[in-house]
Scaffold this active site. Structure first.
Site, PDB file in Angstrom:
ATOM      1  CB  SER A  88      -0.353   9.997  -3.798  1.00 38.82           C
ATOM      2  OG  SER A  88      -1.566   9.508  -4.291  1.00 38.82           O
ATOM      3  CG  HIS A 119      -0.253  11.163  -9.025  1.00 39.90           C
ATOM      4  ND1 HIS A 119      -0.260   9.805  -8.868  1.00 39.90           N
ATOM      5  CD2 HIS A 119      -0.570  11.683  -7.813  1.00 39.90           C
ATOM      6  CE1 HIS A 119      -0.563   9.499  -7.607  1.00 39.90           C
ATOM      7  NE2 HIS A 119      -0.759  10.625  -6.954  1.00 39.90           N
ATOM      8  CG  ASP A 143       0.290   7.130 -10.202  1.00 41.68           C
ATOM      9  OD1 ASP A 143      -0.161   8.189 -10.663  1.00 41.68           O
ATOM     10  OD2 ASP A 143       0.450   6.926  -8.975  1.00 41.68           O
TER      11      ASP A 143
END
Length: 782
Positions: A436, A252, A183
């Site tokens: 996600s 994220h 990520d």
């Protein structure tokens, strides 16, 4: 303007200048869906480029050569690059080697799909090229939200939750399992690991695979520090006029990592799906996204595979068992990506990916459309498909991804985050939505399954994960053809791979020696699937088991001592490698001895009678023999079983009983009773021309020599004399009158019988007359 602001503005202007030429980017799937309309720009048309979505262009290619020596080269020669440029029709520059023996080449500028299609087709037509494809830009898949802490409905609610509490009753994770978060990198967070670089906590050493310093946003390219420096973007900074407004850092990777593995039951913040297993941060996304080639390298490295690149990447000391990729691009799974996925799967790693946030068929997205991955769609709080979630037959399963109506709406997924808008500041928590967020639910559940049963194969993980999924609730717009097998069901999935099968080897048995014995095993597992049975004898004389790999084998009980114990252990292994055992005892009974058939006996008086009595015992012991009613003059020897009666001299019938007694238990016997008959010799057929009975009555007896002398005297002397013949005729009337007395006459003694016999012979009386006197004589039996 401060010096700091001036340097920042200068850096941003430089980035705008470089990225302005990029013509093929991947969409930031977390942006509002209205931003996703694709507008293709003509080559060199800056006006159209300004309005083109960034996923529409790229300035890099991935090329793999068939010649292994070229494919594995760290640098391509100028001649090789020039030759390839001539084939492509545009000048190419070698950028770096990558994993999978492929090479990354730079285009002169970011090109449109139409241009790329032509160039890639030319390269594929070259006999020396195995494959060629655009090095597309991949992006995170979420819509960032503000900080707010409520509760994590997505773990426990019956309708839309993942049913995690039941799974936690079985396991909260194992420290031997590593989950890779591929990520944006990871931030230190008190609810995960407050120091992600010290190698002592939940987080194991990761790596930063971003090769472009522009995307990296940390001042360099690849390095061993996977910390997320932030991915904030100024309006228009990423090319094509995107983003349209300033975008704050998403953090994220930290949000994804929190869903997978935030520490649970620590009275702080939130809980992750797995509270114990290790987190491996692999940074592949930065400002404006990241190249697919970097993602491929990062995934290979995360799985423990060798990554050939420049600069050289050190080997991964903590290979992950589960890889989570909450990222993607709107292109079909490419050869380079599928090749990497195949190698990762072959290494026994599970790959979980986000299906995408474009409300489109996921078959057009990578890595969601790659074969072998677990592609995850997002569901909302009511169990329906989240409005943004991709769908289709390539989707394997659904998980909570949330569906928000406003920023930080509690209908999203709550996880770990940071308060910094650009660079990191303080720990916090926030609700996000997206596939996600759905994917790490599944990756976390997979890590729990492997924690409970680390022997699981990729195929078995997938089978059990999908096979235990909860059906979509009534009224849901999700179906198995749109959103996969169902909503992930953590408790049932973990139970399915952690419940040892119940094994029953059958009841203990008592059997007779020599009989066929059937063992009656049975089993049960979570789903009734048993892959193997194995019987092993652990006690007793070795026997041969027939069907030892079935639930019900058999054997023949040996002839062994009473009470001999045979023990057998049954092991059953279910389809996920878990085994259960049970034992059964088989004990030999005391089988009674058996006397072999004897039969009644008949013997001619004066002869010897001999026979042998035999007895056997199935327990292998020797029975003890005895006899009762043995006639006078006869003997029985128990040790040998021999009965002997020499010179049987008493006419009559005799009852004799033989007994075989079990040597292990005197109360267990067998017996046989027979009749012995002692009889006279058989009468003569005729002979003697009507002469005396004595001439044939004693034939065959021990008197036979005397009889022969007398017979000779009778035939030669008496029967030739007329006077004797007349005397014999005169005596007949007397014989008839006295005949009735013969039944009451007492047996003659030897001397008396001898005298009568001689007298009758001398007179040569008729047979009937002789019979009157000799009928009861013990020496002359009819």
């Amino acid at each position: 303007m401060t010096k700091g602001n001036y340097m920042k503005r200068r850096s941003m202007n430089k980035m705008r200048t470089v990225l302005k030429g990029m013509l093929f980017f991947v969409i930031l799937l977390g942006l509002a869906l209205s931003q996703f309309s694709a507008v293709r720009a003509s080559v060199g048309d800056d006006a159209q480029l300004a309005s083109a979505p960034r996923y529409d262009r790229t300035d890099q290619l991935i090329v793999k050569f068939r010649d292994r020596s070229i494919a594995r080269a760290s640098r391509l020669s100028h001649d090789r690059v020039n030759t390839l440029s001539a084939v492509a029709g545009v000048p190419l520059t070698h950028f770096r080697a990558m994993s999978g023996d492929a090479q990354v080449l730079k285009l002169p500028y970011a090109m449109t799909p139409a241009e790329l299609e032509v160039i890639v087709a030319r390269l594929k037509a070259d006999a020396g090229v195995e494959y060629a494809e655009p090095d597309v830009i991949v992006h995170r898949m979420l819509t960032p939200n503000d900080t707010q802490y409520l509760n994590q409905w997505h773990y426990y609610e019956a309708t839309g939750g993942a049913n995690l509490p039941g799974a936690w009753d079985i396991t909260t994770g194992s420290s031997s399992i590593v989950v890779a978060v591929i990520d944006t990198g990871l931030l230190p967070h008190a609810d995960i690991d407050s120091n992600i670089l010290d190698t002592t906590g939940r987080v194991v050493p990761g790596y930063d695979f971003i090769s472009s310093t522009l995307f990296a946003n940390d001042g360099d390219g690849r390095d061993s520090n996977p910390t997320d420096p932030g991915d904030w973007e100024a309006a228009g900074e990423c090319g094509g006029g995107l983003p349209t407004v300033d975008v704050n850092s998403s953090w994220h990777g930290t949000h994804v990592a929190g869903t997978i593995g935030a520490i649970g039951n620590n009275s702080t913040g939130v809980a992750g799906v797995n509270w114990v297993s290790k987190i491996l941060p692999v940074r592949v996304l930065g400002k404006c996204g990241g190249y697919l080639s970097d993602t491929i390298d990062g995934a290979r490295w995360a799985a423990g595979l060798t990554v050939s690149s420049v600069p050289v990447v050190p080997a991964n000391a903590n290979p992950a068992k589960v890889l989570n990729l909450s990222l993607g691009a709107p292109v079909v799974c490419s050869a380079a990506t599928q090749t990497a996925i195949n190698e990762i799967l072959a290494a026994g790693k599970v790959v979980v990916v986000a299906a995408g946030n474009s409300d489109m068929d996921a078959s057009g997205y990578t890595p969601a459309s790659c074969t072998g991955v677990i592609s995850v769609a997002a569901t909302n709080r009511s169990g329906g498909r989240s409005y943004y979630s991709n769908y289709g037959t390539v989707v394997k399963i659904a998980a909570p991804g949330g569906a928000q109506g406003y920023t930080n709406d509690s209908n999203g997924i709550l996880s770990t985050l940071n308060t910094g808008l650009t660079t990191a500041l303080a720990d916090t928590y926030r609700y996000y939505q997206g596939t996600s967020m759905a994917a790490p639910h599944v990756a976390g559940v997979v890590s729990l399954m492997l924690s409970a049963n680390p022997t699981l194969t990729v195929a078995k993980v997938t089978e059990k994960l999908l096979g235990t999924a909860r059906a979509f609730p009534s009224g849901s717009d999700c179906t198995t053809s749109l959103c996969g097998a169902g909503i992930v069901n953590a408790a049932v999935a973990v139970l399915a791979v952690s419940t040892v099968p119940t094994v029953n080897a059958g009841p203990d048995q008592n059997v007779d020696p020599g009989v066929a014995v059937n063992l009656n095993g049975s089993t049960s597992s979570d789903d009734g699937t048993i892959s193997s049975y194995t019987w092993v004898q652990t006690a007793g004389a070795v026997v041969t088991l027939s069907g030892s790999s079935t639930a019900t084998p058999s054997f023949t009980a040996p002839n062994d001592l009473t009470g001999t114990l045979f023990t057998f252990r049954l092991t059953a292994v279910d389809d996920v490698g878990l085994s259960g055992t049970d034992i059964v005892d088989v004990t030999l009974n005391n089988a009674p001895p058996v006397i072999a058939s004897i039969g009644d006996k008949t013997v001619t008086v004066g002869n010897t009678l001999t026979f042998t009595v035999t007895a056997t015992d199935a327990n292998g012991t020797i029975p003890i023999l005895s006899a009762a009613g043995v006639p006078v003059g006869a003997t029985f020897t128990p040790l040998t079983g021999v009965f002997s009666w020499p010179n049987t001299d008493t006419l009559g019938s005799y009852t004799v009983s033989f007994v075989a007694t079990d040597s292990e238990n005197a109360a267990v016997t067998d017996n046989k009773t027979i009749t012995i008959t002692v009889q006279n010799p058989p009468p003569p057929s005729s002979g003697g021309g009507g002469g005396c009975f004595i001439a044939t009555a004693a034939y065959g007896s021990y008197l036979d020599p005397h009889v022969k002398v007398l017979r000779d005297f009778r035939d030669r002397r008496l029967l030739t004399n007329t006077a004797v013949r007349l005397l014999s005729a005169s005596i007949m009337p007397i014989h008839r009158r006295l005949r009735i007395l013969s039944a009451s006459m007492k047996p003659c003694g030897p001397s008396r019988g001898g005298r009568l016999r001689l007298w009758c012979t001398a007179l040569s009386i008729r047979r009937s007359f002789c019979f009157f006197f000799w009928r009861q004589c013990s020496l002359l039996r009819e």
